[in-house]
Design an enzyme around this catalytic site. Structure first.
Site, PDB file in Angstrom:
ATOM      1  N   GLU A 133     -15.186   9.862  22.685  1.00  0.00           N
ATOM      2  CA  GLU A 133     -16.245  10.738  23.192  1.00  0.00           C
ATOM      3  C   GLU A 133     -16.797  10.096  24.461  1.00  0.00           C
ATOM      4  O   GLU A 133     -17.569   9.139  24.406  1.00  0.00           O
ATOM      5  CB  GLU A 133     -17.366  10.910  22.165  1.00  0.00           C
ATOM      6  CG  GLU A 133     -18.357  11.980  22.580  1.00  0.00           C
ATOM      7  CD  GLU A 133     -19.819  11.585  22.382  1.00  0.00           C
ATOM      8  OE1 GLU A 133     -20.679  12.467  22.548  1.00  0.00           O
ATOM      9  OE2 GLU A 133     -20.102  10.416  22.090  1.00  0.00           O
ATOM     10  N   ASP A 137     -17.651   7.424  18.770  1.00  0.00           N
ATOM     11  CA  ASP A 137     -18.846   8.023  19.352  1.00  0.00           C
ATOM     12  C   ASP A 137     -19.409   7.143  20.471  1.00  0.00           C
ATOM     13  O   ASP A 137     -19.424   5.917  20.363  1.00  0.00           O
ATOM     14  CB  ASP A 137     -19.902   8.204  18.243  1.00  0.00           C
ATOM     15  CG  ASP A 137     -21.176   8.832  18.744  1.00  0.00           C
ATOM     16  OD1 ASP A 137     -21.126   9.984  19.195  1.00  0.00           O
ATOM     17  OD2 ASP A 137     -22.224   8.160  18.699  1.00  0.00           O
TER      18      ASP A 137
END
Length: 637
Positions: free
Chosen positions: A326, A284
């Site tokens: 991401e 992330d």
């Protein structure tokens, strides 16, 4: 009965044979690990020492890598070896994913295990479990404020439940993905609690300042992620008289990767989770993980060093694992996170800009920007693999190529306003429904939230009980999926899209969610609607069966492998997109009409006959007439 001497000798021989077999297996495994470790050791040590210059911490990291390898189950090691021998295993045309929130989808981890037959019926062999690690209730940012990296949220189950789920998935040849939040922890994490208590060792794992002098310098160069809902990049803690860096929300404290202890411990968490049977780990907020005063604290060189080390660590300990990055950036900033062919970083990245550009195309009926975006992606090395999607758990930010749009007379602020108005259903003959997120009245910026089905008009048509409008909405929905499947990479559905599930406005009744409009497309799975996939004439049947047909075509035709040649073709109609694919002697053209009117694709491929893979119609790829929101998969005969 008395045991004879021969029987005793036989038992001893069996025990000895079993012991020797175990020793042999251990020697083989040790040799496998040694070769992997030696292959990466020089580069790993070089990068670690360049970043940290701490030999004892590097030795500790190496010792623990071996420990996690030894703890890895034999079934996972066997999978590792198989995938090592076929490093492109995930880039085939049979990979098809689905993202889901565990509680919304099936209550808990055991509930997901019970629904695996349904997942299989969708043609899915890759599930992304949205954040499930322990987070504080009401201060979780959808699960991205982790309080314990080795504990599942109690309402969702336990680590043992997770392992049972991954084992069952592997039996069914389903891969499992999870989120690994590297940039920050929750303020309820043990490290944060001890830092807040004044322990210097733990304060050094974050960014603490006893006055605003240095934070003010950061603020001069670091953009704000959520300027309206969480302004600034620092939070004042009056109980200890310090500021702490919080790039995203005040309850998410940024980790200080300048401290080797942070890197080591986070790698141990990574390996622990990999050993629970996870196949794909989504990193992330990758671009944010290194902070440097005087910079934007985005995409810094050290970020790539960290991701490269993470890749090598996984290739040593658990090479069957994939890293999914991401990176919500424009293409020129996204591609570097693949690394190079010789020194790779992430295995896969999100195709964020293409997703946003797709919805721009829906609103404008103009494919020119989308064609340019696809040309950029198609020009990248074939080793680069994107994860493609129409919608995900997050909002849509309009990060488009406004330089290109300006050449067409479009003003950035006015165009963003148009897009938001369009998808709210206010302008442009729109049938979309949804809500804005993080709207900034000063800059005019806002992001958009809504499900694929609602953005395509299924919600509006259903509410108005307009059968013709519903047919058009379903056609648009299916066309967009057909186009997504035509892109190079791995297509992923958001749970509920397979049945045309619309927006869920009940989030407004939950005080912990009411201020976050992203929950409009994070609604609970409507299982009563999923049952209608077997009822001809229902919306759910129409969407489900047509998507499944497209999935079957993709899995059947080898031209859909990720590494096929892919390009766009000029159609001389700004509402029609044409994508070509070629692999191993087979050629396919996909034609997609983004207009609600019939159009003609003025292509001129006079090299023989083609067959439409959907209808079976034999035709020429010349001046193709395409109905409203229609599409063709034309395969060269």
């Amino acid at each position: 009965m008395k045991t004879t001497v021969k029987q005793k000798q036989g038992k001893k021989a069996a025990v000895k044979s079993e012991s020797e077999a175990m020793e042999m297996n251990q020697r083989i495994e040790a040799e496998i690990y040694r070769k992997r470790f030696e292959r990466h050791l020089d580069e790993l040590r070089w990068l670690y020492m360049e970043l940290y210059n701490n030999g004892s911490m590097f030795s500790e990291l190496c010792d623990n890598m071996l420990r996690y390898y030894q703890e890895r189950k034999e079934g996972l090691k066997s999978s590792d070896r198989e995938r090592e021998s076929d490093p492109g295993w995930y880039r085939q045309n049979n990979m098809f994913g689905m993202m889901l929130y565990i509680d919304n989808f099936a209550g808990n981890l055991n509930g997901v295990r019970d629904k695996l037959d349904y997942i299989e019926s969708c043609g899915v062999n890759y599930i992304h479990l949205m954040p499930f690690l322990d987070t504080p209730e009401g201060r979780s940012d959808g699960g991205y404020a982790v309080a314990d990296f080795r504990k599942v949220q109690e309402k969702l189950g336990t680590m043992e439940d997770l392992e049972q789920l991954t084992e069952t998935c592997h039996q069914k040849k389903i891969n499992v993905c999870m989120d690994f939040v590297m940039n920050h922890t929750s303020e309820d994490h043990e490290w944060a609690k001890r830092a807040r208590a004044g322990e210097g060792e733990y304060m050094s794992r974050y960014f603490f300042f006893d006055n605003f002098a240095i934070p003010q310098q950061f603020e001069q160069t670091v953009p704000q992620v959520f300027p309206t809902t969480a302004p600034g990049n620092f939070t004042w803690l009056p109980d200890i008289g310090h500021y702490v860096m919080t790039t995203f929300y005040p309850y998410q404290w940024d980790l200080n990767y300048r401290n080797p202890r942070v890197f080591n411990e986070m790698m141990y968490n990574f390996l622990y989770l990999a050993n629970r049977g996870i196949d794909v780990i989504r990193i992330d907020a990758v671009p944010y993980i290194w902070k440097e005063l005087g910079t934007s604290c985005r995409n810094l060189r050290q970020v790539h060093t960290i991701v490269r080390m993470m890749r090598m660590i996984s290739e040593i300990v658990c090479p069957g694992i994939l890293l999914l990055g991401e990176v919500v950036m424009e293409p020129e900033k996204v591609a570097p996170y693949f690394g190079t062919v010789e020194k790779p970083e992430c295995h896969m990245l999100y195709n964020v800009t293409t997703m946003a550009t797709t919805w721009h195309t829906v609103a404008t009926r103009d494919v020119r920007l989308l064609k340019k975006q696809l040309d950029i992606v198609n020009a990248l090395p074939k080793d680069y693999t994107f994860q493609n999607y129409l919608r995900c758990h997050d909002d849509i930010g309009w990060g488009l190529d406004y330089g290109f749009l300006a050449q067409q007379g479009m003003d950035e602020r006015l165009h963003k306003q148009y897009l938001n108005d369009y998808f709210e259903g206010k302008t442009g003959a729109s049938n979309s429904r949804g809500e804005l997120y993080n709207s900034d009245p000063v800059t005019g910026d806002a992001r958009f939230c809504g499900t694929t089905a609602s953005m395509c008009g299924i919600e509006k048509a259903g509410f108005e009980k307009d059968d013709e409008a519903m047919k058009r909405a379903i056609q648009l929905d299916v066309m967009l999926h057909a186009y997504m499947f035509m892109q190079s990479g791995i297509p992923v559905l958001y749970s509920g899209d397979e049945i045309g599930q619309v927006n869920d406005y009940t989030y407004k009744e939950d005080p912990d969610k009411a201020t976050d409009s992203r929950y409009i497309h994070r609604g609970a799975m409507r299982w009563e609607l999923a049952e209608k996939t077997m009822e001809p004439g229902s919306v759910e049947y129409a969407v489900f069966t047509r998507l499944r047909e497209l999935e079957d075509i993709r899995k059947r035709e080898k031209v859909f492998v990720s590494y096929a040649e892919s390009w766009t073709v000029e159609t001389w109609d700004k509402s029609v997109l044409c994508i070509g694919r070629y692999y191993d002697g087979e050629k396919l053209y996909g034609l997609f009409n983004f207009s609600e009117n019939d159009r003609t694709a003025w292509i001129n491929e006079r090299d023989g006959k083609y067959i439409d893979l959907l209808s079976g119609q034999i035709m020429e790829a010349v001046g193709v007439n395409i109905p409203a929101y229609g599409f063709y998969y034309l395969k060269k005969l």
